[in-house]
Scaffold this motif. Structure first.
Motif, PDB file in Angstrom:
ATOM      1  N   VAL A  44     -32.821  62.067 -69.090  1.00 36.91           N
ATOM      2  CA  VAL A  44     -32.841  60.791 -68.224  1.00 36.91           C
ATOM      3  C   VAL A  44     -31.254  60.529 -68.327  1.00 36.91           C
ATOM      4  CG1 VAL A  44     -33.207  58.323 -68.214  1.00 36.91           C
ATOM      5  CG2 VAL A  44     -34.941  59.951 -69.047  1.00 36.91           C
ATOM      6  N   PRO A  45     -30.596  60.649 -67.085  1.00 36.94           N
ATOM      7  CA  PRO A  45     -29.275  60.630 -66.904  1.00 36.94           C
ATOM      8  C   PRO A  45     -28.997  59.171 -66.987  1.00 36.94           C
ATOM      9  CG  PRO A  45     -30.124  61.393 -64.831  1.00 36.94           C
ATOM     10  CD  PRO A  45     -31.224  61.049 -65.621  1.00 36.94           C
ATOM     11  N   VAL A  46     -27.760  58.532 -67.707  1.00 35.75           N
ATOM     12  CA  VAL A  46     -27.461  57.309 -67.894  1.00 35.75           C
ATOM     13  C   VAL A  46     -26.063  57.189 -67.002  1.00 35.75           C
ATOM     14  CG1 VAL A  46     -26.557  55.545 -69.276  1.00 35.75           C
ATOM     15  CG2 VAL A  46     -28.332  57.033 -70.122  1.00 35.75           C
ATOM     16  N   PRO A  47     -26.116  56.304 -65.805  1.00 38.16           N
ATOM     17  CA  PRO A  47     -24.990  56.167 -65.050  1.00 38.16           C
ATOM     18  C   PRO A  47     -24.030  55.198 -65.640  1.00 38.16           C
ATOM     19  CG  PRO A  47     -26.692  54.669 -64.284  1.00 38.16           C
ATOM     20  CD  PRO A  47     -27.373  55.644 -65.330  1.00 38.16           C
ATOM     21  N   GLY A  48     -22.618  55.558 -65.478  1.00 38.17           N
ATOM     22  CA  GLY A  48     -21.480  54.919 -65.869  1.00 38.17           C
ATOM     23  C   GLY A  48     -21.010  53.709 -64.760  1.00 38.17           C
ATOM     24  N   THR A  71     -24.190  60.582 -67.816  1.00 36.82           N
ATOM     25  CA  THR A  71     -24.102  61.341 -68.993  1.00 36.82           C
ATOM     26  C   THR A  71     -25.564  61.445 -69.469  1.00 36.82           C
ATOM     27  OG1 THR A  71     -23.983  59.245 -70.290  1.00 36.82           O
ATOM     28  CG2 THR A  71     -21.506  60.462 -69.912  1.00 36.82           C
ATOM     29  N   SER A  72     -25.623  62.497 -70.153  1.00 38.33           N
ATOM     30  CA  SER A  72     -27.302  62.657 -70.691  1.00 38.33           C
ATOM     31  C   SER A  72     -27.390  63.805 -71.574  1.00 38.33           C
ATOM     32  CB  SER A  72     -27.883  63.169 -69.351  1.00 38.33           C
ATOM     33  OG  SER A  72     -29.389  63.507 -69.704  1.00 38.33           O
ATOM     34  N   THR A  73     -28.209  63.996 -72.127  1.00 38.90           N
ATOM     35  CA  THR A  73     -28.356  64.758 -73.244  1.00 38.90           C
ATOM     36  C   THR A  73     -29.575  65.688 -72.787  1.00 38.90           C
ATOM     37  OG1 THR A  73     -27.860  63.188 -74.946  1.00 38.90           O
ATOM     38  CG2 THR A  73     -28.888  65.168 -75.698  1.00 38.90           C
ATOM     39  N   LEU A  74     -29.369  67.158 -72.665  1.00 35.77           N
ATOM     40  CA  LEU A  74     -30.319  67.993 -72.359  1.00 35.77           C
ATOM     41  C   LEU A  74     -31.233  67.895 -73.427  1.00 35.77           C
ATOM     42  CD1 LEU A  74     -28.518  70.822 -70.538  1.00 35.77           C
ATOM     43  CD2 LEU A  74     -29.784  69.110 -69.418  1.00 35.77           C
ATOM     44  N   ALA A 106     -21.636  64.404 -65.900  1.00 32.55           N
ATOM     45  CA  ALA A 106     -21.419  64.924 -64.495  1.00 32.55           C
ATOM     46  C   ALA A 106     -20.956  63.707 -63.675  1.00 32.55           C
ATOM     47  CB  ALA A 106     -22.702  65.114 -63.989  1.00 32.55           C
ATOM     48  N   ALA A 107     -20.546  63.931 -62.329  1.00 38.81           N
ATOM     49  CA  ALA A 107     -19.901  62.796 -61.478  1.00 38.81           C
ATOM     50  C   ALA A 107     -20.598  63.088 -60.180  1.00 38.81           C
ATOM     51  CB  ALA A 107     -18.394  62.777 -61.538  1.00 38.81           C
ATOM     52  N   THR A 108     -20.980  62.088 -59.383  1.00 36.85           N
ATOM     53  CA  THR A 108     -21.596  62.418 -57.922  1.00 36.85           C
ATOM     54  C   THR A 108     -20.266  62.576 -57.383  1.00 36.85           C
ATOM     55  OG1 THR A 108     -21.322  59.992 -57.720  1.00 36.85           O
ATOM     56  CG2 THR A 108     -23.539  60.982 -58.685  1.00 36.85           C
ATOM     57  N   PRO A 109     -20.460  63.165 -55.903  1.00 32.66           N
ATOM     58  CA  PRO A 109     -19.473  63.340 -55.035  1.00 32.66           C
ATOM     59  C   PRO A 109     -18.838  61.890 -54.462  1.00 32.66           C
ATOM     60  CG  PRO A 109     -21.431  64.417 -54.303  1.00 32.66           C
ATOM     61  CD  PRO A 109     -21.825  63.837 -55.452  1.00 32.66           C
ATOM     62  N   GLY A 110     -17.815  62.131 -54.000  1.00 30.93           N
ATOM     63  CA  GLY A 110     -17.175  60.593 -53.663  1.00 30.93           C
ATOM     64  C   GLY A 110     -16.141  60.821 -52.394  1.00 30.93           C
ATOM     65  N   ALA A 111     -15.566  60.018 -51.726  1.00 31.51           N
ATOM     66  CA  ALA A 111     -14.826  60.060 -50.609  1.00 31.51           C
ATOM     67  C   ALA A 111     -13.485  59.296 -50.703  1.00 31.51           C
ATOM     68  CB  ALA A 111     -15.574  59.989 -49.309  1.00 31.51           C
ATOM     69  N   VAL A 112     -12.533  59.902 -50.078  1.00 30.73           N
ATOM     70  CA  VAL A 112     -11.279  59.096 -49.918  1.00 30.73           C
ATOM     71  C   VAL A 112     -10.723  59.172 -48.632  1.00 30.73           C
ATOM     72  CG1 VAL A 112      -8.920  58.730 -50.733  1.00 30.73           C
ATOM     73  CG2 VAL A 112     -10.449  59.601 -52.171  1.00 30.73           C
ATOM     74  N   VAL A 113     -10.593  57.847 -47.753  1.00 33.83           N
ATOM     75  CA  VAL A 113     -10.082  57.688 -46.655  1.00 33.83           C
ATOM     76  C   VAL A 113      -8.904  57.012 -46.508  1.00 33.83           C
ATOM     77  CG1 VAL A 113     -10.675  56.778 -44.324  1.00 33.83           C
ATOM     78  CG2 VAL A 113     -12.667  57.245 -45.639  1.00 33.83           C
ATOM     79  N   GLY A 114      -7.882  57.703 -45.915  1.00 34.98           N
ATOM     80  CA  GLY A 114      -6.496  57.399 -45.883  1.00 34.98           C
ATOM     81  C   GLY A 114      -6.254  55.926 -45.013  1.00 34.98           C
ATOM     82  N   ASN A 115      -5.174  55.123 -45.419  1.00 35.76           N
ATOM     83  CA  ASN A 115      -4.978  53.981 -44.777  1.00 35.76           C
ATOM     84  C   ASN A 115      -4.623  53.918 -43.146  1.00 35.76           C
ATOM     85  OD1 ASN A 115      -4.828  52.139 -46.827  1.00 35.76           O
ATOM     86  ND2 ASN A 115      -2.873  52.766 -47.508  1.00 35.76           N
ATOM     87  N   LEU A 143     -19.709  68.965 -63.264  1.00 36.79           N
ATOM     88  CA  LEU A 143     -20.887  69.052 -64.281  1.00 36.79           C
ATOM     89  C   LEU A 143     -19.866  69.695 -65.421  1.00 36.79           C
ATOM     90  CD1 LEU A 143     -23.599  68.817 -65.214  1.00 36.79           C
ATOM     91  CD2 LEU A 143     -24.006  70.901 -64.303  1.00 36.79           C
ATOM     92  N   SER A 144     -19.992  68.986 -66.688  1.00 32.27           N
ATOM     93  CA  SER A 144     -19.544  69.893 -67.649  1.00 32.27           C
ATOM     94  C   SER A 144     -20.243  69.631 -68.969  1.00 32.27           C
ATOM     95  CB  SER A 144     -18.120  69.347 -67.909  1.00 32.27           C
ATOM     96  OG  SER A 144     -18.016  67.892 -68.529  1.00 32.27           O
ATOM     97  N   GLY A 145     -20.164  70.476 -69.731  1.00 33.32           N
ATOM     98  CA  GLY A 145     -21.165  70.456 -71.093  1.00 33.32           C
ATOM     99  C   GLY A 145     -21.374  71.994 -71.561  1.00 33.32           C
ATOM    100  N   ALA A 146     -21.877  72.338 -72.544  1.00 34.80           N
ATOM    101  CA  ALA A 146     -22.160  73.697 -73.177  1.00 34.80           C
ATOM    102  C   ALA A 146     -23.653  73.722 -73.727  1.00 34.80           C
ATOM    103  CB  ALA A 146     -20.834  73.430 -74.483  1.00 34.80           C
ATOM    104  N   LEU A 147     -23.953  74.884 -73.336  1.00 35.26           N
ATOM    105  CA  LEU A 147     -25.344  75.252 -73.890  1.00 35.26           C
ATOM    106  C   LEU A 147     -25.179  76.331 -75.107  1.00 35.26           C
ATOM    107  CD1 LEU A 147     -27.384  75.395 -70.605  1.00 35.26           C
ATOM    108  CD2 LEU A 147     -27.357  73.540 -72.210  1.00 35.26           C
ATOM    109  N   ASP A 148     -26.053  76.302 -76.003  1.00 36.96           N
ATOM    110  CA  ASP A 148     -25.925  77.314 -77.100  1.00 36.96           C
ATOM    111  C   ASP A 148     -27.343  77.711 -77.288  1.00 36.96           C
ATOM    112  OD1 ASP A 148     -25.158  78.586 -79.278  1.00 36.96           O
ATOM    113  OD2 ASP A 148     -25.092  76.948 -80.605  1.00 36.96           O
ATOM    114  N   PRO A 149     -27.872  78.490 -76.510  1.00 41.34           N
ATOM    115  CA  PRO A 149     -29.159  78.968 -76.808  1.00 41.34           C
ATOM    116  C   PRO A 149     -29.047  80.138 -77.711  1.00 41.34           C
ATOM    117  CG  PRO A 149     -28.270  80.109 -74.625  1.00 41.34           C
ATOM    118  CD  PRO A 149     -27.121  78.840 -74.936  1.00 41.34           C
ATOM    119  N   GLN A 150     -30.194  80.403 -78.416  1.00 37.42           N
ATOM    120  CA  GLN A 150     -30.467  81.403 -79.599  1.00 37.42           C
ATOM    121  C   GLN A 150     -31.975  82.089 -79.109  1.00 37.42           C
ATOM    122  OE1 GLN A 150     -30.578  79.135 -83.132  1.00 37.42           O
ATOM    123  NE2 GLN A 150     -28.442  78.429 -82.654  1.00 37.42           N
TER     124      GLN A 150
END
Length: 158
Positions: A44-48, A71-74, A106-115, A143-150
């Motif tokens: 369940v992602p938690v928005p910031g 942010t979320s915990t897999l 993670a972070a959603t996409p965004g946009a910047v519009v000049g003056n 998207l950033s994070g690290a998985l450690d499967p075994q």
């Protein structure tokens, strides 16, 4: 007392997940072995807070569609599959694939519009701002994070 109460409420919210066990028992009639078991969860992602408006080069800030950090915990995932008997009387055990809890950001996409206007150039127009060329920028999702499967073989206990 208030700090302890807020810490107690914040800790379970960070580890929220919906457990999922995939029902694979219906495959047993067609498989030459017992069906594997898959146990995981749905994060369940938690928005910031949005990143906010960016400061432009002129006196006005750029207009921005802010990106929202998440942010979320897999959840822990376990796949347990019995191995088939290759020879009569041989017991290979079972294959076990597991992945522990992993923190993800993670972070959603965004946009910047000049003056649309820029500072006056002092060319005799009594300080009126000049029009600027339209500029548009897209902030890419992140998207950033690290998985450690075994993966391993586990002997079957009798």
């Amino acid at each position: 007392m208030t700090a302890l109460a807020s810490a107690a409420l914040a800790a379970p919210a960070a580890a929220v997940e919906a457990p999922v066990i995939v029902p694979l028992q219906g495959l047993e009639p067609v498989l030459p072995m017992d069906a594997p078991t898959v146990a995981t969860g749905v994060p369940v992602p938690v928005p910031g807070a949005p990143t906010g408006f960016q400061k432009g080069l002129g006196s006005l800030p750029d207009l921005t569609l802010p990106s929202v950090p998440l942010t979320s915990t897999l959840p822990k995932t376990v796949v347990d599959a019995p191995l088939p008997e290759l020879l009569d009387g041989s017991d290979m055990g079972r294959a076990l694939l597991s992945s522990p809890h992993s923190e993800m950001q993670a972070a959603t996409p965004g946009a910047v519009v000049g003056n649309p206007v820029e500072a006056p150039r002092g060319n005799g127009l009594a300080g009126l701002p000049d029009l600027a060329e339209p500029q548009l920028g897209v902030l890419t999702p992140v998207l950033s994070g690290a998985l450690d499967p075994q993966l391993g073989l586990v002997p079957t206990s009798h």
